[in-house]
Enzyme design. Structure first.
Site, short mmCIF file in Angstrom:
data_model
loop_
_atom_site.label_atom_id
_atom_site.label_comp_id
_atom_site.label_asym_id
_atom_site.label_seq_id
_atom_site.Cartn_x
_atom_site.Cartn_y
_atom_site.Cartn_z
N ARG A 127 -5.25 -5.71 0.13
CA ARG A 127 -4.29 -4.63 -0.16
C ARG A 127 -4.64 -3.38 0.65
O ARG A 127 -3.90 -2.98 1.55
CB ARG A 127 -4.29 -4.34 -1.67
CG ARG A 127 -3.15 -3.47 -2.14
CD ARG A 127 -3.35 -2.00 -1.90
NE ARG A 127 -4.56 -1.48 -2.55
CZ ARG A 127 -5.03 -0.26 -2.30
NH1 ARG A 127 -4.45 0.54 -1.43
NH2 ARG A 127 -6.14 0.16 -2.90
N ASP A 128 -5.76 -2.75 0.40
CA ASP A 128 -6.09 -1.48 1.07
C ASP A 128 -6.32 -1.73 2.55
O ASP A 128 -5.95 -0.91 3.40
CB ASP A 128 -7.35 -0.87 0.42
CG ASP A 128 -7.41 0.64 0.55
OD1 ASP A 128 -6.68 1.19 1.39
OD2 ASP A 128 -8.19 1.27 -0.19
N ASN A 134 -12.44 0.95 3.88
CA ASN A 134 -13.32 1.04 2.72
C ASN A 134 -14.72 0.63 3.15
O ASN A 134 -14.90 -0.06 4.15
CB ASN A 134 -12.86 0.04 1.64
CG ASN A 134 -11.46 0.31 1.16
OD1 ASN A 134 -10.50 -0.10 1.78
ND2 ASN A 134 -11.35 1.00 0.05
N CYS A 139 -5.66 4.40 4.19
CA CYS A 139 -4.51 4.75 3.36
C CYS A 139 -3.50 5.35 4.32
O CYS A 139 -3.78 6.37 4.95
CB CYS A 139 -4.88 5.75 2.27
SG CYS A 139 -3.44 6.37 1.36
N HIS A 169 -14.64 4.02 -5.35
CA HIS A 169 -13.84 3.50 -4.23
C HIS A 169 -14.09 4.40 -3.02
O HIS A 169 -13.41 5.41 -2.84
CB HIS A 169 -12.38 3.52 -4.69
CG HIS A 169 -11.35 3.05 -3.70
ND1 HIS A 169 -10.68 1.86 -3.85
CD2 HIS A 169 -10.83 3.62 -2.60
CE1 HIS A 169 -9.80 1.72 -2.87
NE2 HIS A 169 -9.86 2.78 -2.09
N HIS A 219 -14.27 5.25 0.92
CA HIS A 219 -13.91 4.94 2.31
C HIS A 219 -15.04 5.44 3.20
O HIS A 219 -15.72 6.41 2.86
CB HIS A 219 -12.56 5.58 2.67
CG HIS A 219 -11.40 4.83 2.08
ND1 HIS A 219 -10.68 3.90 2.80
CD2 HIS A 219 -10.84 4.85 0.85
CE1 HIS A 219 -9.74 3.38 2.04
NE2 HIS A 219 -9.81 3.94 0.83
P1 HMG Z 1 10.93 6.91 -3.78
O1 HMG Z 1 11.64 6.96 -2.48
O2 HMG Z 1 10.79 8.17 -4.57
O3 HMG Z 1 11.57 5.78 -4.75
O4 HMG Z 1 9.53 6.26 -3.55
P2 HMG Z 1 12.95 5.67 -5.44
O5 HMG Z 1 12.72 5.22 -6.84
O6 HMG Z 1 13.79 6.91 -5.18
O7 HMG Z 1 13.62 4.44 -4.64
C1 HMG Z 1 13.89 4.52 -3.23
C2 HMG Z 1 14.03 3.11 -2.65
O8 HMG Z 1 12.79 2.40 -2.80
C3 HMG Z 1 15.07 2.27 -3.35
O9 HMG Z 1 15.59 1.35 -2.39
C4 HMG Z 1 14.27 1.49 -4.37
O10 HMG Z 1 14.88 0.27 -4.75
C5 HMG Z 1 13.00 1.21 -3.58
P3 HMG Z 1 16.96 1.66 -1.57
O11 HMG Z 1 18.00 1.82 -2.64
O12 HMG Z 1 16.72 2.93 -0.77
O13 HMG Z 1 17.09 0.44 -0.70
N1 HMG Z 1 11.85 1.00 -4.45
C6 HMG Z 1 11.06 -0.11 -4.43
N2 HMG Z 1 11.11 -1.23 -3.68
C7 HMG Z 1 10.16 -2.18 -3.93
N3 HMG Z 1 9.19 -2.03 -4.86
C8 HMG Z 1 9.12 -0.93 -5.62
C9 HMG Z 1 10.09 0.09 -5.42
N4 HMG Z 1 10.30 1.29 -5.99
C10 HMG Z 1 11.38 1.84 -5.40
N5 HMG Z 1 8.16 -0.81 -6.52
C11 HMG Z 1 7.67 4.95 -4.32
C12 HMG Z 1 8.59 6.11 -4.61
C13 HMG Z 1 6.53 5.02 -5.31
C14 HMG Z 1 8.45 3.65 -4.49
C15 HMG Z 1 7.20 5.06 -2.84
O14 HMG Z 1 6.69 6.35 -2.65
C16 HMG Z 1 6.12 4.07 -2.50
O15 HMG Z 1 6.39 2.87 -2.46
N6 HMG Z 1 4.91 4.53 -2.26
C17 HMG Z 1 3.77 3.64 -2.01
C18 HMG Z 1 2.76 4.28 -1.14
C19 HMG Z 1 1.57 3.38 -1.00
O16 HMG Z 1 1.59 2.19 -1.29
N7 HMG Z 1 0.47 3.99 -0.52
C20 HMG Z 1 -0.77 3.29 -0.28
C21 HMG Z 1 -1.44 2.87 -1.55
S1 HMG Z 1 -2.36 4.17 -2.33
C22 HMG Z 1 -3.91 4.14 -1.56
O17 HMG Z 1 -4.09 3.46 -0.58
C23 HMG Z 1 -5.06 4.88 -2.18
C24 HMG Z 1 -6.03 3.95 -2.93
O18 HMG Z 1 -6.57 2.97 -2.05
C25 HMG Z 1 -7.18 4.75 -3.55
C26 HMG Z 1 -7.86 5.71 -2.57
O19 HMG Z 1 -8.31 5.29 -1.50
O20 HMG Z 1 -7.92 6.87 -2.93
C27 HMG Z 1 -5.29 3.21 -4.07
MG MG Z 2 -8.22 3.31 -0.69
#
Ligand code: HMG
Ligand code: MG
Length: 301
Positions: free
Chosen positions: A13-14, A248, A239, A206, A208
């Site tokens: 995933r990450d 990581n 990220c 966690h 990095h």
């Molecule tokens: P948004 O644009 O505010 O969402 O995004 P929305 O509810 O307004 O929907 C917009 C569109 O997204 C719509 O589609 C929804 O259907 C679709 P459209 O009508 O435009 O075709 N949608 C989805 N599609 C699939 N699965 C879903 C989903 N939800 C809405 N679940 C949202 C809000 C949260 C969805 C967006 O910002 C997003 O997906 N963000 C993810 C970012 C991400 O994954 N970042 C990396 C992970 S975090 C990380 O790496 C840190 C970590 O490792 C810890 C660390 O290191 O600190 C965990």
């Molecule tokens: Mg991370």
């Protein structure tokens, strides 16, 4: 009794969320299964986030459906909202729903397009649904030790988010050093406060390795009482919404460090290296893990 370290593998995933090469779905499934074969107790297999935000993991539902359950390994995925949760539940192979948010407003908005206050009710719905259906919930707090947008992060901001995630029903909280700013002294200071919220066994660290301090930070966290650590095999990762984030800490480096210190991880290091080599080959690149390099060189390591 030997202290036990629990390793959480987040590479599929990450790691893969940040790779420019497209990895075929079948390769992702085979990668996760190799990690499970290394006896890792937790493997974060994919995300159910918007494919517009993270195209690399757009095949999350197919990856999850392709997995075979293996006793001793829990499969997890990131779930940002109820739409993601529906895909999580439908997969039929997953055990842990991991919700995620940040300790700063700017990183939270850049990553999930909401304020911190508006995120809590969205995540609460996911955690409620997951627990009602018999799954485990895990909660991530990002930018715990520093934010690429806001700089220093007050520990009170971390405590506020961690407290809410625990109150929602997250059984484990992962504390993210998203861009690798932490230092060992800071880790001990922050953990002294965080461990007042719940026992150290409820938290995973966690780190990095952006600035080369991840293993030193893991050791400091261990000395502060932590026993759970996230890693990515080979040091894959980053990220996409945190500029400058590198991989990581490598899972095999954590496993080596702790097992050489006489602690038990339960992980099969050779099988872990096999998974690292497999994904390096699929990505056509060398991975940063020093342990992997040492064990792959012609000279005895
Ligand atoms: P948004 O644009 O505010 O969402 O995004 P929305 O509810 O307004 O929907 C917009 C569109 O997204 C719509 O589609 C929804 O259907 C679709 P459209 O009508 O435009 O075709 N949608 C989805 N599609 C699939 N699965 C879903 C989903 N939800 C809405 N679940 C949202 C809000 C949260 C969805 C967006 O910002 C997003 O997906 N963000 C993810 C970012 C991400 O994954 N970042 C990396 C992970 S975090 C990380 O790496 C840190 C970590 O490792 C810890 C660390 O290191 O600190 C965990
Ligand atoms: Mg991370």
């Amino acid at each position: 009794m030997t202290a036990r370290i629990e390793l959480r593998e987040v590479g599929p995933r990450d790691g893969l969320q940040n790779e420019s090469a497209t990895v075929p779905t079948t390769t992702k499934v085979a990668f996760v299964e190799r990690l499970a074969a290394a006896r890792l107790p937790y493997v974060e297999a994919t995300s159910f986030v918007s494919p517009k935000w993270i195209p690399q993991l757009a095949d999350g539902p197919e990856v999850a459906k392709g997995l075979k359950k293996r006793p001793g390994t829990s499969y997890a995925a990131l779930v940002p909202n109820l739409k993601g949760y529906e895909a999580f539940r439908a997969a039929g192979t997953l055990d842990v729903a991991a919700v995620f948010m940040s300790a700063t407003e700017t990183h939270n908005r850049k990553n999930i397009a909401k304020s911190i206050g508006d995120t809590f009710p969205v995540l609460r719905e996911v955690v409620d649904a997951a627990r009602r259906d018999g799954f485990t919930a895990r909660g991530y707090v990002s930018v715990v030790f520093g934010c690429p947008y806001e700089g220093k992060v007050p520990v009170e901001s971390v405590l506020r988010v961690a407290r809410e995630l625990l109150a929602m029903g997250c059984e484990e909280i992962s504390l993210g050093d998203t861009v690798g700013y932490a230092n060992p002294r800071q880790v001990k200071e922050v953990l002294a406060r965080v461990f007042e919220l719940a026992s150290p066994g409820r938290f995973s660290l966690h780190f990095h390795d952006t600035r080369g301090t991840a293993l030193a930070n893991a050791l400091a966290a261990f000395e502060a009482g932590a026993r759970r650590f996230d890693g990515s095999v080979g040091g894959l990762g980053g990220c996409p919404y945190a500029p400058g984030a590198a991989g990581n800490v490598a899972t095999e480096e954590l496993a080596y460090l702790f097992s050489e210190m006489g602690l038990e991880t339960g992980v099969d290091l050779d099988a872990l290296l096999d998974a690292a080599r497999f994904i390096a080959q699929a990505l056509h690149r060398e991975l940063p893990s020093k342990y992997l390099k040492a064990r792959s060189s012609a000279r005895p390591a």
